[in-house]
Design a protein around this motif. Sequence first.
Motif, PDB file in Angstrom:
ATOM      1  N   LEU B   3       0.722  -1.153  -0.223  1.00 59.39           N
ATOM      2  CA  LEU B   3      -0.262   0.047  -0.183  1.00 59.39           C
ATOM      3  C   LEU B   3       0.877   1.120   0.041  1.00 59.39           C
ATOM      4  O   LEU B   3       0.687   2.285  -0.578  1.00 59.39           O
ATOM      5  N   LEU B   4       1.945   1.372   0.851  1.00 55.49           N
ATOM      6  CA  LEU B   4       3.026   2.327   0.630  1.00 55.49           C
ATOM      7  C   LEU B   4       4.210   1.989   0.329  1.00 55.49           C
ATOM      8  O   LEU B   4       4.764   0.819   0.908  1.00 55.49           O
ATOM      9  N   GLU B   5       4.567   2.293  -0.751  1.00 53.89           N
ATOM     10  CA  GLU B   5       5.849   2.055  -1.571  1.00 53.89           C
ATOM     11  C   GLU B   5       6.881   3.311  -0.994  1.00 53.89           C
ATOM     12  O   GLU B   5       6.760   4.366  -1.306  1.00 53.89           O
ATOM     13  N   SER B  25       1.777   6.349  -2.619  1.00 55.57           N
ATOM     14  CA  SER B  25       0.770   5.266  -2.590  1.00 55.57           C
ATOM     15  C   SER B  25      -0.257   5.759  -3.525  1.00 55.57           C
ATOM     16  O   SER B  25      -0.550   7.112  -3.716  1.00 55.57           O
ATOM     17  N   SER B  27      -3.498   5.515  -2.540  1.00 51.63           N
ATOM     18  CA  SER B  27      -4.635   5.675  -1.574  1.00 51.63           C
ATOM     19  C   SER B  27      -4.359   7.014  -0.961  1.00 51.63           C
ATOM     20  O   SER B  27      -3.078   7.481  -0.668  1.00 51.63           O
ATOM     21  N   LYS B  70      -1.460  11.599  -0.633  1.00 47.49           N
ATOM     22  CA  LYS B  70      -1.176  10.222  -1.266  1.00 47.49           C
ATOM     23  C   LYS B  70       0.184   9.929  -1.021  1.00 47.49           C
ATOM     24  O   LYS B  70       0.522   8.696  -1.343  1.00 47.49           O
ATOM     25  N   ASP B  71       1.099  10.962  -0.732  1.00 49.42           N
ATOM     26  CA  ASP B  71       2.655  10.537  -0.821  1.00 49.42           C
ATOM     27  C   ASP B  71       3.215  11.801   0.115  1.00 49.42           C
ATOM     28  O   ASP B  71       2.584  12.686   0.798  1.00 49.42           O
ATOM     29  N   GLY B 102       5.201   1.435   5.341  1.00 49.91           N
ATOM     30  CA  GLY B 102       6.066   0.967   4.287  1.00 49.91           C
ATOM     31  C   GLY B 102       7.201   0.046   4.632  1.00 49.91           C
ATOM     32  O   GLY B 102       7.224  -0.224   5.760  1.00 49.91           O
TER      33      GLY B 102
END
Lengths: 114, 111
Positions: B3-5, B25, B27, B70-71, B102
């Motif tokens: 979900l979190l890169e 992400s 999301s 989102k980031d 992450g």
Amino acid sequence: DTAVSQTPKYLVTQMGNDKSIKCEQNLGHDTMYWYKQDSKKFLKIMFSYNNKELIINETVPNRFSPKSPDKAHLNLHINSLELGDSAVYFCASTGGPGLTDTQYFGPGTRLTVL
Amino acid sequence: TQLLEQSPQFLSIQEGENLTVYCNSSSVFSSLQWYRQEPGEGPVLLVTVVTGGEVKKLKRLTFQFGDARKDSSLHITAAQPGDTGLYLCAGARSGYSTLTFGKGTMLLVSP
């Protein structure tokens, strides 16, 4: 004074054994957690307790049984240990129920299953 | 699918260099936290960001939350060996009761 403490720091055991990890926090927090960090450093929530009651169980096998005798302690008992259980297990606590609250982590317990 | 890169996964630099690590992400997150984990220790919270576009500074560390939430990014100026560690981002989503972490960026700063 250590805010969140865990014992033992290292645990090496054979497959099939049962073991326990203990966690204590002296921060007066109501919410405590168990996390598992795998060999790739991925940190995943296992359980969350609020005031001694289980509120989150993230599809963890029922070989894992957390117990909270009081709100300052959250122990983790693992039955029939498997190779895949090898990881670092972290206990954490927060002062509030919100996810913006600081999570205070313990130093971790490195479990190695042979 | 994560979900979190976080990127990069590993970063090895010399003392004095600048660096940026990212947490992305698809999301939307209601808040995002950054933690640093040193070897043999648990993660320690560095910052929490809650508003889109928010920028927070902690000495030589600058954290930014994306406008769309989102980031996020973490910029370190003039890195020092003491900055060495695993940097983890963790997000909270509306309707979910747990943080999502992450996989982290491992930073090594050499003297």
